[in-house]
Write a protein that holds these residues in place. Structure first.
Motif, PDB file in Angstrom:
ATOM      1  N   CYS A   1       0.827  -1.211   0.000  1.00 55.23           N
ATOM      2  CA  CYS A   1       0.000   0.000   0.000  1.00 55.23           C
ATOM      3  C   CYS A   1       0.866   1.267   0.000  1.00 55.23           C
ATOM      4  N   PRO A   2       0.612   2.192  -0.925  1.00 58.08           N
ATOM      5  CA  PRO A   2       1.448   3.397  -0.970  1.00 58.08           C
ATOM      6  C   PRO A   2       1.039   4.455   0.062  1.00 58.08           C
ATOM      7  N   VAL A   3      -0.137   4.263   0.651  1.00 59.27           N
ATOM      8  CA  VAL A   3      -0.672   5.268   1.584  1.00 59.27           C
ATOM      9  C   VAL A   3      -1.019   4.607   2.916  1.00 59.27           C
ATOM     10  N   GLY A   4      -1.839   5.237   3.718  1.00 57.10           N
ATOM     11  CA  GLY A   4      -2.163   4.679   5.034  1.00 57.10           C
ATOM     12  C   GLY A   4      -3.485   3.928   5.077  1.00 57.10           C
ATOM     13  N   ALA A   5      -3.890   3.329   3.953  1.00 56.80           N
ATOM     14  CA  ALA A   5      -5.180   2.630   3.926  1.00 56.80           C
ATOM     15  C   ALA A   5      -5.111   1.264   4.591  1.00 56.80           C
ATOM     16  N   LEU A   6      -3.922   0.701   4.678  1.00 56.54           N
ATOM     17  CA  LEU A   6      -3.737  -0.588   5.339  1.00 56.54           C
ATOM     18  C   LEU A   6      -2.609  -0.438   6.344  1.00 56.54           C
ATOM     19  N   THR A   7      -2.886  -0.831   7.569  1.00 57.98           N
ATOM     20  CA  THR A   7      -1.861  -0.716   8.620  1.00 57.98           C
ATOM     21  C   THR A   7      -1.997  -1.899   9.564  1.00 57.98           C
ATOM     22  N   GLU A   8      -1.031  -2.070  10.439  1.00 60.28           N
ATOM     23  CA  GLU A   8      -1.192  -3.095  11.455  1.00 60.28           C
ATOM     24  C   GLU A   8      -2.160  -2.610  12.520  1.00 60.28           C
ATOM     25  N   HIS A   9      -2.783  -3.571  13.199  1.00 64.42           N
ATOM     26  CA  HIS A   9      -3.619  -3.244  14.351  1.00 64.42           C
ATOM     27  C   HIS A   9      -2.651  -2.888  15.481  1.00 64.42           C
ATOM     28  N   GLU A  10      -2.537  -1.626  15.757  1.00 61.78           N
ATOM     29  CA  GLU A  10      -1.507  -1.159  16.697  1.00 61.78           C
ATOM     30  C   GLU A  10      -1.787  -1.569  18.142  1.00 61.78           C
ATOM     31  N   ASN A  11      -0.730  -1.958  18.842  1.00 59.65           N
ATOM     32  CA  ASN A  11      -0.851  -2.270  20.267  1.00 59.65           C
ATOM     33  C   ASN A  11       0.140  -1.474  21.103  1.00 59.65           C
ATOM     34  N   ILE A  12       0.576  -0.353  20.582  1.00 54.52           N
ATOM     35  CA  ILE A  12       1.588   0.442  21.289  1.00 54.52           C
ATOM     36  C   ILE A  12       1.082   0.875  22.662  1.00 54.52           C
ATOM     37  N   SER A  13      -0.146   1.386  22.730  1.00 56.96           N
ATOM     38  CA  SER A  13      -0.606   1.893  24.038  1.00 56.96           C
ATOM     39  C   SER A  13      -0.832   0.752  25.024  1.00 56.96           C
ATOM     40  N   ASP A  14      -1.209  -0.437  24.531  1.00 55.37           N
ATOM     41  CA  ASP A  14      -1.343  -1.577  25.440  1.00 55.37           C
ATOM     42  C   ASP A  14      -0.010  -1.869  26.117  1.00 55.37           C
ATOM     43  N   VAL A  15       1.054  -1.781  25.332  1.00 50.75           N
ATOM     44  CA  VAL A  15       2.375  -2.098  25.885  1.00 50.75           C
ATOM     45  C   VAL A  15       2.862  -0.979  26.816  1.00 50.75           C
ATOM     46  N   TRP A  16       2.643   0.274  26.422  1.00 50.68           N
ATOM     47  CA  TRP A  16       2.995   1.381  27.336  1.00 50.68           C
ATOM     48  C   TRP A  16       2.254   1.203  28.668  1.00 50.68           C
ATOM     49  N   ASN A  17       0.965   0.831  28.606  1.00 50.72           N
ATOM     50  CA  ASN A  17       0.186   0.655  29.841  1.00 50.72           C
ATOM     51  C   ASN A  17       0.760  -0.449  30.712  1.00 50.72           C
ATOM     52  N   ALA A  18       1.168  -1.547  30.090  1.00 54.81           N
ATOM     53  CA  ALA A  18       1.756  -2.643  30.868  1.00 54.81           C
ATOM     54  C   ALA A  18       3.046  -2.185  31.535  1.00 54.81           C
ATOM     55  N   ILE A  19       3.867  -1.451  30.801  1.00 54.85           N
ATOM     56  CA  ILE A  19       5.144  -0.982  31.360  1.00 54.85           C
ATOM     57  C   ILE A  19       4.884  -0.043  32.542  1.00 54.85           C
ATOM     58  N   ALA A  20       3.834   0.763  32.438  1.00 56.92           N
ATOM     59  CA  ALA A  20       3.552   1.744  33.495  1.00 56.92           C
ATOM     60  C   ALA A  20       2.880   1.109  34.716  1.00 56.92           C
ATOM     61  N   ASP A  21       2.403  -0.123  34.576  1.00 58.27           N
ATOM     62  CA  ASP A  21       1.672  -0.774  35.674  1.00 58.27           C
ATOM     63  C   ASP A  21       2.668  -1.361  36.686  1.00 58.27           C
ATOM     64  N   PRO A  22       2.692  -0.859  37.913  1.00 55.65           N
ATOM     65  CA  PRO A  22       3.695  -1.325  38.876  1.00 55.65           C
ATOM     66  C   PRO A  22       3.523  -2.792  39.265  1.00 55.65           C
ATOM     67  N   ASP A  23       2.340  -3.344  39.023  1.00 62.68           N
ATOM     68  CA  ASP A  23       2.118  -4.753  39.389  1.00 62.68           C
ATOM     69  C   ASP A  23       2.543  -5.730  38.301  1.00 62.68           C
ATOM     70  N   LYS A  24       2.954  -5.208  37.174  1.00 54.95           N
ATOM     71  CA  LYS A  24       3.298  -6.098  36.064  1.00 54.95           C
ATOM     72  C   LYS A  24       4.802  -6.162  35.844  1.00 54.95           C
ATOM     73  N   TYR A  25       5.269  -7.371  35.580  1.00 51.75           N
ATOM     74  CA  TYR A  25       6.665  -7.592  35.221  1.00 51.75           C
ATOM     75  C   TYR A  25       6.671  -7.835  33.719  1.00 51.75           C
ATOM     76  N   VAL A  26       7.242  -6.898  32.975  1.00 52.62           N
ATOM     77  CA  VAL A  26       7.071  -6.935  31.518  1.00 52.62           C
ATOM     78  C   VAL A  26       8.355  -7.420  30.832  1.00 52.62           C
ATOM     79  N   VAL A  27       8.223  -8.564  30.180  1.00 52.68           N
ATOM     80  CA  VAL A  27       9.361  -9.201  29.529  1.00 52.68           C
ATOM     81  C   VAL A  27       9.193  -9.057  28.019  1.00 52.68           C
ATOM     82  N   VAL A  28      10.255  -8.646  27.359  1.00 53.34           N
ATOM     83  CA  VAL A  28      10.190  -8.502  25.908  1.00 53.34           C
ATOM     84  C   VAL A  28      11.137  -9.497  25.240  1.00 53.34           C
ATOM     85  N   GLN A  29      10.776  -9.966  24.064  1.00 54.64           N
ATOM     86  CA  GLN A  29      11.674 -10.813  23.265  1.00 54.64           C
ATOM     87  C   GLN A  29      11.627 -10.312  21.831  1.00 54.64           C
TER      88      GLN A  29
END
Ligand code: HC0
Ligand code: SF4
Ligand code: SF4
Length: 572
Positions: free
Chosen positions: A197-225
């Protein structure tokens, strides 16, 4: 060769060349939008018109003929191009400031190149439909310019055909069959439509804010691979040349983003080899369910489910590497760290959109927990690094955390076509012979040929007839040949994307023009093989932590516990 005249200059070109290619070879930058080499040649956008005699003709589908006189830069040509682009802009959602393709939009580039300073045409707007149903792919018709590049990628290249042109005239849209949601369609989530796609008509289903929220949650231990193919492409998002290896910078950036542990999916790949290699040997000795087909590509698995359901028994029961790694993190590593598995969030950085779908599959869970909680693409990781203000290019290299931060060179090559087969053969050969291999490189399964066949003989006389396939169009061909009985193998590696994960639907997007100039696949694959060469440990079974994991926790490959955590079944 033939002779033609472009803008008054005679030039000799190979017969069969299009006028667009011939002009670009002369350094004449004819703009284009719908043309994508090898994917789409529909001449629908008419942005690449040139003057031949009295006529304006789209140069992308015009084959040059002996003596042809072509003008690429007349007032008539420039006006026609501007009109085509202005018409596209008039029906385009022009919220460019908040578009995910900001900075990389080909429509914006062409519009700028043509000096379009205002949108002259206004009027009725066509479909503004948005489809957010899929966990992997979002469609936004308000951004679509109907170039058909996605249709070519999905239909012609992948032979999935989940999306196509529907309705007519002004109402034309790109849609699924019967206007179903993407989630209910035959889409396999490979994301090759996004890459086209040359424009923004197709994109991934973004989960950036889900991950930011997990990182900000003091009760969560967030492991990345991080997947093997991410490290050889991430740098492109920061202006580094295609094929730059950025493993150490990537690890450093992930730490700065706030992840509690930074692990390497290459470890999971080594674990997969132990499990899948053992599965192969046991299927070979029982003679059952052959060929064994790899199951680590979720695009391929879903393609099988839709198209070849009777052959699902051939799929390896192994979960994919990042899923295995997620399961180990939420069991063994949780125990070591003294953290409740429920409080661990596993984030996988993948070159792939289908991995988002895979992560949510019910087959990939244990004890009511998904093995992996969130999947981010390479592009989403880059976006987070930018948002956090990290100066990526100048980061000092850092190393992965232990214990799941060690991967062998065999794990590294998973990211390119042939890698899984080569890694498996390194281990299977050595474990059956008991003697070290002289050379670890199986070049027969390397390279970009669509279907690669090779037979290796094991020291005990057994043969492993291997096929390596990439791109679903090639996979379909081979599967049909298997069904007709024309082909027969013991082991098949299949990756949905051409070239393997290095060109996955979550990787940095390369515009059509750059894709003609640089061999992206070759450059990223070369970087992957350098990752392998840089390792002292190049076979999965020699990964010291793989040994520890079996000794301390799993017992043996394919043990009861290994089956519970690391294997699954796909049925329809
Ligand atoms: Fe791949 Fe993988 S190699 S699928 O192509 O097998 O996405 O890079 O991470 O899981 O390891 C993608 C890439 C992976 C997995 C690995 C496999
Ligand atoms: Fe087709 Fe793949 Fe796009 Fe789905 S993700 S619409 S299968 S190209
Ligand atoms: Fe994803 Fe790799 Fe399969 Fe492409 S080949 S769909 S990137 S797993």
């Amino acid at each position: 060769t033939i002779k033609i005249m472009i803008d008054g200059a005679e030039t000799e070109i190979v017969k069969g060349t299009t006028v667009l290619e011939a002009a670009r070879d002369q350094g004449i930058n004819i703009p284009s939008l719908c043309y994508l080499k090898g994917v789409n040649h529909s001449s629908s956008c008419r942005v690449c018109v040139v003057e031949v005699g009295p006529r304006l003709i789209a140069s992308c589908t015009l084959i040059a003929e002996e003596g042809m006189k072509i003008l690429t830069n007349t007032k008539k040509v420039r006006d026609a191009r501007r009109t085509s682009v202005e018409l596209l802009l008039s029906d385009h959602d022009r919220e460019c400031l908040s578009c995910s393709r900001g900075g990389g939009c080909e429509l914006q580039t062409v519009s700028n190149d043509l000096n379009i300073r205002k949108v002259t045409y206004t009027g009725e707007q066509s479909s503004r439909e948005k489809d957010y149903s899929s966990p992997a792919i979002l469609r936004d018709a308000s951004k679509c310019i109907l170039c058909g590049r996605c249709v070519g990628a999905c239909g012609t290249v992948q032979t999935v055909g989940a999306i196509g042109f529907a309705k007519r005239g002004f109402d034309t849209v790109i849609s699924t069959a019967f206007g179903r949601s993407l989630a209910d369609s035959t889409c396999v989530n490979c994301g090759q439509c996004i890459m086209a796609c040359p424009v923004g008509a197709l994109t991934e289903h973004e989960n950036i804010s889900d991950v930011w929220n997990a990182i900000a949650d003091p009760d969560k231990y967030v492991v990345v691979q991080t997947a093997p193919a991410v490290r050889v492409a991430l740098g492109e998002e920061f202006g580094l040349p295609v094929g730059t290896r950025t493993t150490g910078k990537m690890v450093a950036a992930l730490r700065r983003l706030g992840f509690d542990k930074v692990f390497d999916t290459n470890f999971g790949a080594d674990l997969t080899i132990m499990e899948e290699g053992t599965e192969l040997l046991s299927r070979l000795s029982s003679g059952q369910k052959l060929p064994l087909m790899t199951s680590c590509c979720p695009g391929w698995v879903k393609f099988m489910e839709h198209n070849f359901p009777d052959m699902l028994v051939n799929l390896s029961t192994c979960k994919s590497p990042h899923e295995m790694e997620g399961a180990v993190i939420k069991s063994y590593v949780a125990g070591k760290l003294g953290i409740e598995p429920q409080n661990i969030v596993v984030v996988s950085i993948m070159p792939c959109t289908a991995k988002k779908f895979e992560g949510a599959r019910e087959e990939l869970a244990h004890e009511n927990m998904q093995d992996v909680d969130w999947v981010l693409t390479t592009r989403e990781l880059a976006a987070m690094i930018k948002e956090a203000g990290i100066d990526f290019v100048n980061l000092k290299d850092e190393a992965f955390d232990h214990p799941l931060g060690i991967g062998s060179g065999a794990g590294a090559i998973f990211g390119t076509t042939g890698g899984v087969a080569e890694a498996a053969l390194r281990t299977v050969f050595e474990l059956t012979s008991g003697t070290p291999l002289d050379t670890v490189e199986y070049t027969a399964v390397r390279g970009m040929t669509g279907i690669k066949e090779n037979t290796i003989e094991l020291p005990d006389g057994k043969q492993i007839r291997t096929a390596v396939v990439h791109g679903l169009g090639n996979a379909r061909k081979l599967m049909e040949a298997l069904q007709r009985g024309e082909k027969s193998y013991d082991f098949m590696e299949v990756m949905a994307c051409a070239g393997g994960c290095i060109t996955g639907g979550g990787q940095p997007i390369v515009d059509a023009k750059t894709a003609e100039q640089i061999d992206i696949k070759a450059a990223r694959a070369k970087a992957i093989y350098s990752e392998d060469e840089a390792q002292t440990i190049r076979k999965s079974h020699n990964n010291p932590f793989i040994k520890v994991l079996y000794e301390e926790f799993l017992g043996e490959p394919n043990s009861h516990l290994a089956h519970e955590l690391l294997h699954t079944h796909y049925t329809v």
